[in-house]
Design a protein around this motif. Sequence first.
Motif, PDB file in Angstrom:
ATOM      1  N   LYS A 140       1.015  -1.083   0.500  1.00 43.01           N
ATOM      2  CA  LYS A 140       0.301   0.457  -0.397  1.00 43.01           C
ATOM      3  C   LYS A 140       1.024   1.304  -0.093  1.00 43.01           C
ATOM      4  O   LYS A 140      -0.023   2.168  -0.252  1.00 43.01           O
ATOM      5  CB  LYS A 140      -0.979  -0.014   1.222  1.00 43.01           C
TER       6      LYS A 140
ATOM      7  N   ARG B 285       0.974   3.040 -11.123  1.00 44.09           N
ATOM      8  CA  ARG B 285       0.560   2.257 -10.598  1.00 44.09           C
ATOM      9  C   ARG B 285       0.255   0.847  -9.866  1.00 44.09           C
ATOM     10  O   ARG B 285       0.147   0.810  -8.835  1.00 44.09           O
ATOM     11  CB  ARG B 285      -1.409   2.872 -11.098  1.00 44.09           C
TER      12      ARG B 285
ATOM     13  N   ARG C  17       3.787   1.385  -7.981  1.00 43.19           N
ATOM     14  CA  ARG C  17       3.856   2.117  -6.464  1.00 43.19           C
ATOM     15  C   ARG C  17       5.107   2.795  -6.903  1.00 43.19           C
ATOM     16  O   ARG C  17       5.738   2.833  -5.762  1.00 43.19           O
ATOM     17  CB  ARG C  17       3.352   1.798  -5.824  1.00 43.19           C
TER      18      ARG C  17
ATOM     19  N   GLU D  15      -4.379  10.520  -3.643  1.00 41.14           N
ATOM     20  CA  GLU D  15      -5.354   9.244  -2.827  1.00 41.14           C
ATOM     21  C   GLU D  15      -6.037   8.448  -3.783  1.00 41.14           C
ATOM     22  O   GLU D  15      -5.851   8.643  -4.478  1.00 41.14           O
ATOM     23  CB  GLU D  15      -5.868   9.771  -2.026  1.00 41.14           C
ATOM     24  N   TYR D  16      -6.422   8.049  -2.929  1.00 40.74           N
ATOM     25  CA  TYR D  16      -7.006   6.198  -3.181  1.00 40.74           C
ATOM     26  C   TYR D  16      -7.979   6.444  -3.207  1.00 40.74           C
ATOM     27  O   TYR D  16      -9.402   6.928  -2.814  1.00 40.74           O
ATOM     28  CB  TYR D  16      -6.761   5.100  -1.913  1.00 40.74           C
TER      29      TYR D  16
ATOM     30  N   ASN E 175      -5.414   4.135  -7.608  1.00 41.16           N
ATOM     31  CA  ASN E 175      -4.256   6.124  -7.047  1.00 41.16           C
ATOM     32  C   ASN E 175      -5.088   7.071  -7.900  1.00 41.16           C
ATOM     33  O   ASN E 175      -4.442   6.952  -9.099  1.00 41.16           O
ATOM     34  CB  ASN E 175      -3.382   6.095  -6.415  1.00 41.16           C
TER      35      ASN E 175
ATOM     36  N   VAL F 169      -1.248   8.203  -0.812  1.00 42.81           N
ATOM     37  CA  VAL F 169      -1.527   6.950  -1.202  1.00 42.81           C
ATOM     38  C   VAL F 169      -2.070   6.046  -0.184  1.00 42.81           C
ATOM     39  O   VAL F 169      -3.068   5.239  -0.712  1.00 42.81           O
ATOM     40  CB  VAL F 169      -0.028   6.219  -2.202  1.00 42.81           C
TER      41      VAL F 169
ATOM     42  N   ALA G 221      -7.192   3.973   1.233  1.00 46.39           N
ATOM     43  CA  ALA G 221      -6.817   2.466   0.491  1.00 46.39           C
ATOM     44  C   ALA G 221      -7.114   1.622   1.896  1.00 46.39           C
ATOM     45  O   ALA G 221      -7.728   2.004   2.696  1.00 46.39           O
ATOM     46  CB  ALA G 221      -5.070   2.569   0.098  1.00 46.39           C
TER      47      ALA G 221
END
Length: 592
Positions: free
Chosen positions: A83, A110, A113, A137-138, A143, A172, A176
């Motif tokens: 994550k 994405r 990451r 942000e998710y 994201n 991020v 999530a």
Amino acid sequence: MIYGNKEGIRDSLLAKLETLYDIEIPAEVFAPAELLDVLAAFTCAINREISIYVSRSGEVLDITIGGVSSVELKDMHLRRNTKRLSMVRCIHTHPGGNPQLSDVDISSLRAMRFDAMAAVGAKDGHATGIQAAFLGEYVGGMNRVHLTEVAPVYKLPQRAWMDAIERADGEVLIGAPNTTKEDQERAFLVGLDSDESLLELARLAETAGAQVIGTMLQRKTRPDTATYIGSGKADELSLACQAREADVVIFDDELSGVQTRNLEEILHGAKVIDRTTLILDIFAQRAQSREGRLQVELAQMAYQLPRLLGHGVAMSRLGGGIGTRGPGETRLEMDRRRIRRRMSDLRREIDDLSGQRNLRRAKREKNKVPVVALVGYTNAGKSTLLNTFSGADVLAEDKLFATLDPVVRTVKMPAGGEFLLVDTVGFISKLPHALVDAFHSTLEEALLADVLLVISDGASGEMIHQHDVVLEVLASLGAADKPKIDVINKADLPDVNANKWPGAIAVSAKTGKGLDELLEAIRLKLRGAARLMRALIPYAQGGLLAKLHEDGQVLSEEYTGEGIEVKALADEQLFGRLTVQLGEQAVSWQDD
């Protein structure tokens, strides 16, 4: 080593490309313009894309050559939690001169990451520009992506793009989904000491984000020099790890390079780490401040330096997970000379930041505000106690090392006066020496405090042992002779009996039980250095009030017909000077 499609490329050109591994990128620089121009020149020479992976510490981790239209973008992470960001940025070239990121580039950002994805246009032997993208942000199952404008390579906003990585690191996780057990590494624990020590190791592993799937206790007076637990037991461990599909095997003591290498061979690909590496990994996750991150990196490098020859799986450049995250993790091929140079740079930066803290300390000392430091075993409740005392909102979790960076808050005393309460990093058995050395400037908060509150977890069956560990660490810091108050926390829980520890004060940081008694004990301890006094200063000698503000702590001033009635905290020396200047009738102690 150059990876990817090298077919038809001269060895001499590959050798020149490999020299890019020696480049050290400063912490505030996203990508040096000279490096981008060199990549563009190589790209035009071979008419293929080239990608480089750069860690947050500025190391070039990987150089890969792709085909004419694309390059294979590897999944490279220095942080286990999928994550989080990978702590690696990918910079790759586009033959033909177009620096704009493609849909494939954004998809790779994405999926893998990266800290950032950047594309450099290459044409006629030069870079035409660069564009970068950062995760946000998710939202809606993925994201968001923040895309920059195309920038000239020699006018690249270096600091702004590095700041964008810092922002992305926080963004991020917003929205999530929670990590599931399927996402966690499966850890098998091995120790020689006791079940209690393995239980603590399990808590450390869980704090790092692993799922403990098995343990092995081999009682030995000393570790086997080759395999820690002996060759026969190591073979048994290998079978157990295969049966339970262990990803990582964590040992309860420090391993030598030879032990690590031998165990990796026996365990057939399972990652091998030790207790120290695990603790450093947790610190890499928890460090929030700039100084904290630098200290973690320094500790990691100090620990890795003598073990470079011993690590294979755990320190490979493509490794991920516990023990391979944090800014201090670098490729296996980094030599000792470069590590020592980086360590010198880190110490210099830490010293600069320590100087800023020293200025704040000097200001506190000038204002004569006493300092009380919370010290104790990790997860004893120090942060909760700080929050209860001061109304602060410091993170207080039921996890080991929830607090890493020191926090200072002001606490008012019921009888008047105030003190600064400092929350410090928790101690633990077998605390890595590299960590103590690297965090020495932070732990000085305990060394320079007027009083230490030694917080113990009253609900722990290992309370006495943990208290001894804390005293040992304090002694190693030179703080053994500091005034101390023993505090047994969690007195609201059943079976917590403070009477078994004479002189200790039982409190509950959660409910506030016993805090009045603790505040009174703190006041009495602080009296050794500063006591409450009263002085009547005639208006004609008003300059003495300024002196009293400078050398003591003025609690109240009342202007009367005879002069200024002052109550203050002062030491014996200041009291004596005022008595000489004002006379014995005008100055007196008030707390006798």
